[in-house]
Design an enzyme around this catalytic site. Structure first.
Site, PDB file in Angstrom:
ATOM      1  CB  CYS A  35      -0.929   0.011   1.210  1.00  0.00           C
ATOM      2  SG  CYS A  35      -2.329  -1.061   1.000  1.00  0.00           S
TER       3      CYS A  35
HETATM    4  C1  UDX Z   1      -0.958   0.115   5.578  1.00  0.00           C
HETATM    5  C2  UDX Z   1      -1.922   1.002   6.355  1.00  0.00           C
HETATM    6  O1  UDX Z   1      -1.592   0.939   7.756  1.00  0.00           O
HETATM    7  C3  UDX Z   1      -3.373   0.583   6.124  1.00  0.00           C
HETATM    8  O2  UDX Z   1      -4.243   1.476   6.790  1.00  0.00           O
HETATM    9  C4  UDX Z   1      -3.655   0.606   4.619  1.00  0.00           C
HETATM   10  O3  UDX Z   1      -4.972   0.179   4.335  1.00  0.00           O
HETATM   11  C5  UDX Z   1      -2.642  -0.271   3.868  1.00  0.00           C
HETATM   12  O4  UDX Z   1      -1.308   0.148   4.205  1.00  0.00           O
HETATM   13  P1  UDX Z   1       0.107  -2.305   5.875  1.00  0.00           P
HETATM   14  O5  UDX Z   1       0.820  -2.051   4.580  1.00  0.00           O
HETATM   15  O6  UDX Z   1      -0.545  -3.630   6.076  1.00  0.00           O
HETATM   16  O7  UDX Z   1      -1.041  -1.202   6.112  1.00  0.00           O
HETATM   17  O8  UDX Z   1       1.205  -2.139   7.029  1.00  0.00           O
HETATM   18  P2  UDX Z   1       1.560  -1.185   8.243  1.00  0.00           P
HETATM   19  O9  UDX Z   1       1.457  -1.961   9.492  1.00  0.00           O
HETATM   20  O10 UDX Z   1       0.857   0.107   8.174  1.00  0.00           O
HETATM   21  O11 UDX Z   1       3.134  -0.933   7.956  1.00  0.00           O
HETATM   22  C6  UDX Z   1       3.594  -0.387   6.731  1.00  0.00           C
HETATM   23  C7  UDX Z   1       5.114  -0.282   6.706  1.00  0.00           C
HETATM   24  O12 UDX Z   1       5.567   0.755   7.576  1.00  0.00           O
HETATM   25  C8  UDX Z   1       5.856  -1.552   7.144  1.00  0.00           C
HETATM   26  O13 UDX Z   1       6.965  -1.757   6.283  1.00  0.00           O
HETATM   27  C9  UDX Z   1       6.333  -1.224   8.554  1.00  0.00           C
HETATM   28  O14 UDX Z   1       7.505  -1.928   8.902  1.00  0.00           O
HETATM   29  C10 UDX Z   1       6.591   0.279   8.435  1.00  0.00           C
HETATM   30  N1  UDX Z   1       6.513   1.009   9.710  1.00  0.00           N
HETATM   31  C11 UDX Z   1       5.313   1.091  10.378  1.00  0.00           C
HETATM   32  C12 UDX Z   1       7.646   1.659  10.235  1.00  0.00           C
HETATM   33  O15 UDX Z   1       8.735   1.605   9.634  1.00  0.00           O
HETATM   34  N2  UDX Z   1       7.529   2.361  11.393  1.00  0.00           N
HETATM   35  C13 UDX Z   1       6.362   2.471  12.084  1.00  0.00           C
HETATM   36  O16 UDX Z   1       6.349   3.147  13.123  1.00  0.00           O
HETATM   37  C14 UDX Z   1       5.220   1.810  11.557  1.00  0.00           C
END
Ligand code: UDX
Length: 428
Positions: A266
């Site tokens: 996403c």
């Molecule tokens: C995301 C959105 O959260 C969701 O609302 C949308 O519908 C789709 O995209 P997702 O891709 O499943 O969901 O993962 P998410 O848990 O949000 O993490 C995304 C990325 O950010 C991951 O690579 C994670 O490692 C990274 N991340 C997240 C960080 O590097 N730091 C953080 O503090 C949080």
């Protein structure tokens, strides 16, 4: 209600199963016969916690799958949950979605009932009109009342079922009170039980809310990564700083984990798509460009920290974690990809390890070695790079002893800074 869900991918399957769980009669429509057969046999074609159980419970009861559009008009609403793949320039390709919209229109042409077509796929605001046109094309001269609405999803991988059944908000993008009423009827069983905010707006605005949501979160992570890189230069722990700023309600404590950056299906796709759409409209979104640039920089910074301690040419280097985040086998846009590429450019012998994502990464990098455990990956390695925050990486003390040179560079702050290893945190 009787509801169709066109497209049985990640979002469509979750949506179909959850709508059935809310008590609706759901027909999943997909062109892939294998996917349809799986669903009808009570198995989810994708892996998501809780989804198999829901599909098994409702298949053959109030959830059925088919490849045919012929009974579309029996339902009161049709969700379109078709993929919108990225093009080279980051913009989205809505051709498959348009085709589904047109077929839905065609199937409704002879019906004299009214029907709401709801776009669940993530599309940029200018594409909404293209979907309206595609439905109208299918309808031809028909006098049926058919409207197009948008209803973006905010599901996270790994908690999609939970997120669907207990959302913080639902967004209804409609052009009329009639369409809003119908969407409300779809969600009524869910809204009755939860403290969910209902945002009612136009179809274009609803799609923009989805992009703004993801762009904001991705930028929040890039900002803390940028600040984290500054912290590292000053010898300051960025997590201590993040904990403190998170106490300010206006900032909030979530999504402040700095490290090797964001990946997945996403954030990278949606940020690229809204940048491309903005540029096409004549505006350069400077902050979003910078968010992408910082995200591209983090894997390189991880590698540079390793370079400071060991020349990896001809040496074995372990990449711990291949999935884009813990709890999933999804490697799409995982930060492990640029990390592995960077190691290969340096001439290292790369060995990857992930508790569940190995097979997916093997498709992309069949030439590197894969280990069955973190311990095996670390044996005789001269460096270890931590890319995914799997819990098990917090307990590797003894495994680090088996390394040739115990240089550990942590991109997720998951490893304990133990005795006997040279430990570098990316932003701490
Ligand atoms: C995301 C959105 O959260 C969701 O609302 C949308 O519908 C789709 O995209 P997702 O891709 O499943 O969901 O993962 P998410 O848990 O949000 O993490 C995304 C990325 O950010 C991951 O690579 C994670 O490692 C990274 N991340 C997240 C960080 O590097 N730091 C953080 O503090 C949080």
């Amino acid at each position: 209600m009787n509801i169709n869900v066109v497209g049985s991918g990640y979002v469509g399957t979750t949506l179909a199963a959850c709508l059935a769980d809310l008590g609706h009669d759901v027909t999943a429509i997909d062109i892939d016969e294998d996917v349809v057969a799986e669903l009808n046999a009570g198995r989810a074609p994708i892996h998501e916690p809780g989804l198999d159980e829901l599909v098994a419970e409702h298949a053959g009861e109030n959830l059925q799958a088919t490849t045919a559009y012929e009974n579309v008009a029996d339902a009161e609403a049709t969700f379109l949950a078709i993929q919108t793949p990225s093009r080279e320039d980051g913009s989205i390709d809505v051709a498959p979605l348009e085709a589904a919209a047109e077929m839905t229109g065609e199937a409704l042409a002879d019906a004299d009932s009214d029907h709401l077509v709801i776009v669940k796929s993530t599309i940029t605001p200018p594409k909404v009109d293209e979907i309206r046109d595609a439905v109208a094309e299918g309808l031809g001269e028909s006098s049926s009342r058919v409207e197009v609405a948008t209803n973006p999803e905010f599901l996270r991988e790994g908690t999609a079922v939970e997120d669907f059944l207990a959302p913080q908000k639902v967004v209804f993008g409609t052009d009329s009170a009639w369409a809003t009423d119908r969407l409300e009827a779809v969600y009524a069983p869910l809204l009755a039980d939860h403290d969910t905010h209902v945002v009612q707006t136009g179809p274009e605005t609803a799609t923009m809310i989805k992009y703004a949501n993801n762009a904001f979160l991705a930028t929040k992570i890039s900002l803390i990564n940028d600040l984290g890189n500054v912290c590292k230069e000053f010898g300051i722990d960025a997590y201590e700083v993040a904990d403190a700023i998170g106490l300010d309600d206006r900032i909030g404590e979530q999504f402040l984990r700095s490290g090797v950056g964001w990946g997945g299906s996403c954030f990278p796709k949606d940020v690229a798509a809204i940048i491309a759409a903005a540029r096409e409209a004549g505006y350069d979104p400077a902050v979003l460009d910078a968010a992408v640039e910082v995200n591209d920089r983090q894997p390189e910074r991880l590698l540079e920290l390793l370079d400071e301690h060991v020349d990896v040419e001809g040496k074995r280097v372990a990449v711990l974690g291949l999935a884009f985040k813990p709890g999933t086998d999804d490697t799409r846009n995982s930060r492990a990809i640029p990390v592995i590429e960077g190691l290969k450019e340096r001439g290292a012998d790369v060995v990857g390890y992930d508790p569940v994502a190995t097979e997916n990464m093997r498709e992309q990098f069949p030439e590197i070695e894969y280990a069955d455990s973190a311990g095996e990956a670390l044996e005789w390695a001269s460096g270890a790079l931590v890319v995914t925050d799997w819990d098990e990486f917090a307990a590797l003390d003894e495994a680090f002893d088996a390394m040739e040179e115990s240089v550990v560079v942590d991109g997720r702050r998951v490893v304990e800074r133990g005795e006997g290893i040279t430990y570098e945190g990316l932003t701490w």
